[in-house]
Design an enzyme around this catalytic site. Structure first.
Site, short mmCIF file in Angstrom:
data_model
loop_
_atom_site.label_atom_id
_atom_site.label_comp_id
_atom_site.label_asym_id
_atom_site.label_seq_id
_atom_site.Cartn_x
_atom_site.Cartn_y
_atom_site.Cartn_z
N GLY A 159 37.30 39.54 36.07
CA GLY A 159 36.55 39.22 37.29
C GLY A 159 36.36 40.46 38.14
O GLY A 159 36.46 40.41 39.36
N SER B 107 33.30 41.32 41.27
CA SER B 107 33.08 40.66 42.55
C SER B 107 34.37 40.59 43.35
O SER B 107 35.48 40.61 42.78
CB SER B 107 32.55 39.24 42.25
OG SER B 107 32.51 38.46 43.39
N GLY B 108 34.24 40.51 44.67
CA GLY B 108 35.34 40.20 45.57
C GLY B 108 36.60 41.03 45.37
O GLY B 108 36.57 42.27 45.34
N ILE B 109 37.70 40.33 45.22
CA ILE B 109 39.02 40.98 45.12
C ILE B 109 39.10 41.85 43.86
O ILE B 109 39.62 42.96 43.89
CB ILE B 109 40.12 39.89 45.12
CG1 ILE B 109 40.12 39.16 46.47
CG2 ILE B 109 41.49 40.48 44.83
CD1 ILE B 109 40.81 37.82 46.46
N GLY B 110 38.56 41.33 42.78
CA GLY B 110 38.59 42.07 41.51
C GLY B 110 37.83 43.39 41.63
O GLY B 110 38.28 44.42 41.12
N SER C 248 47.59 31.86 44.28
CA SER C 248 46.98 31.44 45.54
C SER C 248 47.96 30.59 46.33
O SER C 248 48.86 29.96 45.76
CB SER C 248 45.73 30.62 45.24
OG SER C 248 45.34 29.88 46.36
N TYR D 172 42.91 22.89 41.21
CA TYR D 172 43.01 24.32 41.54
C TYR D 172 44.47 24.65 41.85
O TYR D 172 45.01 25.66 41.38
CB TYR D 172 42.11 24.64 42.73
CG TYR D 172 42.08 26.11 43.13
CD1 TYR D 172 41.46 27.07 42.34
CD2 TYR D 172 42.69 26.54 44.31
CE1 TYR D 172 41.44 28.41 42.71
CE2 TYR D 172 42.67 27.88 44.70
CZ TYR D 172 42.04 28.81 43.88
OH TYR D 172 42.03 30.14 44.27
N1 LIG Z 1 39.15 34.34 48.22
C1 LIG Z 1 40.30 33.79 48.52
O1 LIG Z 1 40.53 33.43 49.69
C2 LIG Z 1 41.33 33.58 47.48
C3 LIG Z 1 42.53 33.00 47.88
C4 LIG Z 1 43.53 32.80 46.93
C5 LIG Z 1 43.30 33.20 45.64
N2 LIG Z 1 42.11 33.77 45.26
C6 LIG Z 1 41.96 34.15 43.86
O2 LIG Z 1 41.55 35.51 43.78
C7 LIG Z 1 40.84 35.71 42.57
C8 LIG Z 1 39.56 36.49 42.85
O3 LIG Z 1 38.74 35.67 43.67
P1 LIG Z 1 37.67 36.27 44.69
O4 LIG Z 1 37.97 35.72 46.02
O5 LIG Z 1 37.52 37.73 44.54
O6 LIG Z 1 36.36 35.51 44.21
P2 LIG Z 1 35.06 36.03 43.45
O7 LIG Z 1 34.46 37.14 44.22
O8 LIG Z 1 34.24 34.86 43.17
O9 LIG Z 1 35.66 36.62 42.10
C9 LIG Z 1 35.96 35.80 41.02
C10 LIG Z 1 35.69 36.59 39.77
O10 LIG Z 1 35.99 35.77 38.65
C11 LIG Z 1 34.86 35.80 37.78
N3 LIG Z 1 34.72 34.60 36.98
C12 LIG Z 1 34.40 33.34 37.39
N4 LIG Z 1 34.30 32.52 36.33
C13 LIG Z 1 34.55 33.27 35.24
C14 LIG Z 1 34.59 33.00 33.86
N5 LIG Z 1 34.35 31.80 33.39
N6 LIG Z 1 34.90 34.00 33.02
C15 LIG Z 1 35.15 35.23 33.47
N7 LIG Z 1 35.11 35.56 34.76
C16 LIG Z 1 34.82 34.59 35.64
C17 LIG Z 1 33.69 35.90 38.73
O11 LIG Z 1 32.53 36.27 38.03
P3 LIG Z 1 31.09 35.88 38.63
O12 LIG Z 1 30.81 36.90 39.67
O13 LIG Z 1 30.21 35.92 37.46
O14 LIG Z 1 31.20 34.51 39.25
C18 LIG Z 1 34.24 36.95 39.66
O15 LIG Z 1 34.12 38.22 39.10
C19 LIG Z 1 40.61 34.33 41.98
O16 LIG Z 1 41.53 34.10 40.95
C20 LIG Z 1 40.88 33.39 43.13
O17 LIG Z 1 41.32 32.14 42.69
C21 LIG Z 1 41.14 33.97 46.16
#
Ligand SMILES: NC(=O)c1ccc[n+]([C@@H]2O[C@H](COP(=O)([O-])OP(=O)(O)OC[C@H]3O[C@@H](n4cnc5c(N)ncnc54)[C@H](OP(=O)(O)O)[C@@H]3O)[C@@H](O)[C@H]2O)c1
Length: 689
Positions: free
Chosen positions: A129, A132-135, A259, A285
Site C-alpha cells: 500500500g 497512498s496515505g501512510i504507506g 489500528s 475491521y
Molecule cells: N487512516 C487512519 O486513520 C488509520 C487508522 C488506523 C489504521 N490505519 C491503517 O493504516 C494503513 C494505511 O492506511 P491509510 O490511512 O494510509 O489509507 P490509504 O491511503 O487508503 O492506504 C491504503 C493502501 O492500501 C492499498 N490497498 C487497498 N486495497 C488493496 C489491495 N486489495 N491490495 C493491495 N493494496 C491495497 C491502497 O491502494 P489503493 O490506493 O489502490 O486503494 C493504499 O495504497 C491501513 O492498514 C489502515 O487500516 C489507518
C-alpha cells in the site's frame, strides 16, 4: 490547518512531512509566531496552573500505575491501570475542551518521540500500500534515508504515479514496485515467489495495505470476507512466505500496521474467514486488526524463541486524515462518523506514518520486538510510544497461539500450500526432557514465555509450587555449586479469589510462598553450613498480621480460600520458620544466619496479577498504586511483627512453641508429600533460646 508541535530540543520532529525535519525549542517557536499567524503552541512552562495540576496528576498516575512508555505490552495483564489512564485522559479532554489536551500532551517531554531516522543505506524494504496515505509517507521517509524500497500496489497506474512522484521528491530514490491485489491469497503467494526469485535481501517488511469498513458485505472469490482477506490474511501470508529469507539476511524488522479498532474486534474460531456475521463493517475491521496484532505478538514470541535477529512490531497510526476514509461510501453511519472525525482532528498522513517509521528504523527499539507503538488512544497526539491494546484478547497468549494455527489452516486450505510456517515451530529448541530449569521471575512477561517454551520441550521448570520440583531444583543446585552462602527466598504468589490446590494437595499460595522456601532451605542447609559464613533471607510481608496457624490444616485447604488468610498464613509461617531456623542455627553454633525481611507495600507487578472480584484486591492494588514504594526502594529498620493468635491474644510471632511445632509439622508435610525424608541438620536443643 497547519499545526505546530513543541518537543524537547534534542528530539527531531517532523512538522509537515518527514523530510523537513527541524529542531524546534519553545523560544524559537514563539519567535516564529508572527503577528496574524497562528498562535504559538502552548508551552508547558507557561500553562495555567490547572493544566499544571492536571499534567502533574497525569504523569503521576502514569508513573504510579507503572504505565511507562516503552515496555513489553504482554507483561501487563491488568486493565485497571489502563482504564485509569484512559479515563483520566478523557476527563482532561472534556474539562479542558478540544484544543488544549493536544497541546498539553505534546508538551509533555518524553511523549513525543519524533522518528529520528538513522541511515538506512543498504537495507531493502517491502512496503505494501505504498502509493497512498501512510504507506506513501513511510516509503518516502525510508527512501530519504537511503533504503531501497519495493512498493506493493494493487493498481499499475496508481503505482507508477506514486513511483514517479517519489522520484521527484527524493532525487536518486531506489524505488521499484510490484502489482498485487493482496485480497487474494493466490496473488500473495505469486508476489512472494517473485520477491524471493529476485533474490534481494529484504530486511524490512511493512504490512501497511488496508481497507476500511464497507456497508456491503463482500467475500473474495477464495471465500474470505474482503477486509479479513486483505487486512489480515494477506499480511500474515506474505510475512510467513518471506520470513525464511528475511531470517537468512540477518537483522530485520516486520512492522504490522494495526489500528485502534482492535478494541471493537472479537475472534471467532468457528468463523476464521469472517463470513458468518454477513458484515464488512466495523466488527470485521476490528477483527482483522485485532488478529494482526495477535499475529504480531505470536510471531515475535516464536522469533524470540528461535533466537532470530528479525523482530516484529505492531503499530497503530492514530486517527489519520488519509484517503482511507474517502474510499468508503457513506451509507454506513460509522463511516460518516469516522470520516468526520478524521477530517476534524485527524493527523496528517505524514504524522500518521511516524509510528511505522519509528518501528521500522529506530535503534532504541532493538531487542524490544513485540511492542505495540502509536499515539495515545485518547488524544491522538502526534507521538509514537508503546501502547497497551484495549482488547483483553490481546493479552491472551493461548489466543495468539490458536490464531496462528487457525491462520495457517485457512491459508493452507485456501491455497493448498502446506506447512507454511513449519520452520518456526520452535526447531531450534532441543528436547529438554529430564532437565530441571530454574527460571527466576518465571511467572511474568519474558520469564513466563521462556518457561512456557521450556515446558513445551519437555523440561521441568521449577515453579516451586510443587515440592517434588523443589527437591529436583535443590539436587541441581547442590550438584552445580560446591559452595552456597546466600539464599534469598523471594518467590511469592499473592491472593487469588479462586481457591486452588496444587496436584500435591497443598493450597497454592501456601505451597509456593511457604513450603517451597522452607523445603529449599532445609535441602540446601548442609551445603550452606559447610560453606562458611552465610545468610538466609526470607521475604515476608506485613500480611503476616492477617495470618493464623492451624495445626490440623497445615496444607491450608480446610478454609477453601486462596485469599488474604492463605497469604497471611504463608507469610506468618515463613516468619516463624525463620525464627526457629535462626534459633537452631545459633544453638548449633553455625556461621549461617537467618533473617526475615518485609519489603513494605511496593508497587510491583505482583498486584497487576490480581483480578478485581476480591474486594481486598482492589484495596491493596489501590494502596500500592497510591503509596507503594518502587521495587528498588528498600528502607531498613527493625520491625515488630503483629502475628495473630485469637485464642491467647498473644501474637503468634512471639510464641516459641509455635515456632518449634511449625518446624516439625512442616517437615512432616514435606515428607508426606514427597515421600522422602528431609535432612535433619539442626536438631532441636531445648525449647527456649
Ligand atoms: N487512516 C487512519 O486513520 C488509520 C487508522 C488506523 C489504521 N490505519 C491503517 O493504516 C494503513 C494505511 O492506511 P491509510 O490511512 O494510509 O489509507 P490509504 O491511503 O487508503 O492506504 C491504503 C493502501 O492500501 C492499498 N490497498 C487497498 N486495497 C488493496 C489491495 N486489495 N491490495 C493491495 N493494496 C491495497 C491502497 O491502494 P489503493 O490506493 O489502490 O486503494 C493504499 O495504497 C491501513 O492498514 C489502515 O487500516 C489507518
Amino acid at each position: 490547518m497547519k499545526l505546530q508541535y513543541t518537543c524537547r530540543p534534542q528530539m527531531q520532529l517532523a512538522e509537515n512531512g518527514l523530510a523537513s525535519q527541524q529542531v524546534l525549542v519553545p523560544q524559537q517557536l514563539q519567535q516564529q509566531a508572527a503577528p496574524g499567524a497562528l498562535p504559538a503552541p502552548l508551552i508547558i512552562n507557561q500553562l495555567p496552573a490547572q493544566i499544571w495540576v492536571a499534567r502533574t496528576a497525569y504523569v503521576w498516575l502514569r508513573c504510579s500505575t507503572g504505565f511507562t512508555d516503552v515496555e513489553y505490552a504482554t507483561m501487563h495483564q491488568n486493565s485497571f491501570s489502563r482504564r485509569c489512564n484512559e479515563c483520566f485522559a478523557l476527563l482532561v479532554l472534556v474539562v479542558q475542551g478540544n484544543e488544549l489536551p493536544q497541546n498539553l500532551l505534546e508538551s509533555i517531554s518524553g511523549w513525543i518521540k519524533g522518528p529520528n531516522i538513522p541511515d538506512q543505506t543498504g537495507k531493502v524494504a517491502v512496503v505494501s500500500g505504498f502509493n497512498s496515505g501512510i504507506g506513501y509517507n513511510t516509503t518516502r521517509a525510508l527512501l530519504e534515508h537511503g533504503a531501497e524500497v519495493i512498493g506493493i500496489c494493487r493498481s499499475d497506474e496508481r503505482g507508477h504515479e506514486a513511483v514517479q512522484q517519489l522520484k521527484e521528491q527524493v532525487p536518486g530514490a531506489k524505488i521499484s514496485m510490484k502489482v498485487c491485489n493482496m485480497e487474494l491469497l493466490s496473488n500473495v503467494r505469486a508476489l512472494a515467489s517473485e520477491l524471493l526469485a529476485s533474490n534481494v535481501n529484504i530486511s524490512l517488511l511493512v504490512n501497511n495495505a488496508g481497507r476500511f469498513i464497507d456497508e456491503r458485505f463482500t467475500v473474495t472469490k477464495e471465500g474470505l470476507e474482503h477486509t479479513m482477506a486483505l487486512d489480515y490474511f494477506g499480511h500474515a501470508m506474505l510475512t510467513l512466505l518471506l520470513l525464511e529469507k528475511m531470517l537468512s539476511n540477518g537483522p530485520g524488522r516486520i512492522v504490522n500496521v494495526c489500528s485502534m479498532a482492535e478494541m471493537f474486534g472479537s475472534l471467532d474460531w468457528n468463523d476464521m474467514k469472517g463470513v458468518a456475521r454477513h458484515t464488512s463493517g466495523m466488527p470485521i475491521y476490528g477483527r482483522a486488526k485485532l488478529s494482526l496484532l495477535l499475529f504480531t505478538y505470536e510471531l515475535q514470541r516464536r522469533l524470540r524463541l528461535a533466537g532470530a535477529q528479525v523482530e516484529a512490531f505492531a503499530v497503530h497510526p492514530g486517527l489519520v486524515n488519509s484517503p482511507l476514509f474517502s474510499k468508503m461510501s457513506f451509507r454506513y453511519p460509522f463511516a460518516v462518523f469516522t470520516f468526520a472525525m478524521s477530517t476534524i482532528m485527524g493527523l496528517t498522513p505524514a504524522q500518521g506514518a511516524a509510528s511505522s517509521i519509528y518501528a521500522a528504523t529506530h535503534p532504541e527499539l532493538s531487542g524490544k520486538g513485540g511492542l505495540y507503538l502509536g499515539p495515545s488512544y485518547a488524544f491522538n497526539a502526534f507521538s509514537c510510544c508503546a501502547r497497551k491494546p484495549v482488547n483483553p484478547r490481546a493479552y491472551d497468549v493461548d489466543a495468539w497461539r490458536r490464531l496462528w494455527d487457525e491462520t495457517e489452516a485457512v491459508i493452507e486450505e485456501v491455497t493448498g500450500q502446506q506447512s507454511i510456517s513449519g520452520w518456526i515451530k520452535g526447531p531450534n529448541i532441543p528436547d529438554q526432557t529430564g532437565k530441571v530449569a530454574v527460571v527466576s521471575g518465571f511467572n511474568s512477561g519474558i520469564g513466563y514465555h521462556t518457561t512456557r517454551a521450556l515446558l513445551e520441550h519437555g523440561a521441568e521448570v521449577c515453579n516451586m509450587e510443587l515440592l517434588s520440583n523443589v527437591r529436583a531444583l535443590a539436587s541441581e543446585l547442590l550438584a552445580a555449586n560446591a559452595k552456597i552462602s546466600l539464599l534469598v527466598n523471594v518467590a511469592g504468589r499473592f491472593l487469588d479469589e479462586t481457591f486452588s490446590v496444587t496436584k500435591e494437595g497443598i493450597e497454592h499460595t501456601i505451597a509456593v510462598t511457604y513450603f517451597g522456601h522452607a523445603m529449599l532451605t532445609l535441602l540446601l542447609l548442609e551445603r550452606m553450613l559447610s560453606s562458611g559464613p552465610g545468610r538466609i533471607v526470607n521475604v515476608i510481608s506485613e500480611a503476616e498480621m492477617f495470618g493464623s496457624l492451624d495445626w490440623n490444616d497445615m496444607k491450608g485447604v480446610a478454609r477453601r480460600s486462596s485469599g488474604m488468610p492463605a497469604y497471611g498464613r504463608a507469610k506468618l509461617s515463613l516468619l516463624l520458620f525463620t525464627y526457629e531456623l535462626q534459633r537452631r542455627l545459633r544453638l548449633a553454633g553455625a556461621q549461617v544466619e537467618a533473617f526475615a525481611v518485609h519489603p513494605g507495600v511496593a508497587n510491583t507487578r505482583m498486584f497487576d496479577k490480581l483480578t478485581f472480584r476480591y474486594p481486598f484486591s482492589i484495596f491493596t492494588y489501590t494502596m500500592s498504586a497510591i503509596m507503594g514504594l518502587t521495587p528498588a526502594q528498600i528502607f531498613c529498620c527493625d520491625y515488630t511483627p503483629c502475628g495473630n493468635n485469637s485464642a491467647t491474644g498473644q501474637p503468634r510471632a512471639y510464641d516459641v512453641d509455635a515456632w518449634r511445632r511449625l518446624w516439625d509439622e512442616t517437615e512432616a508435610v514435606i515428607e508426606e508429600v514427597t515421600g522422602q525424608q528431609v535432612p535433619r541438620m539442626l536438631p532441636p536443643v531445648g525449647t527456649r533460646v
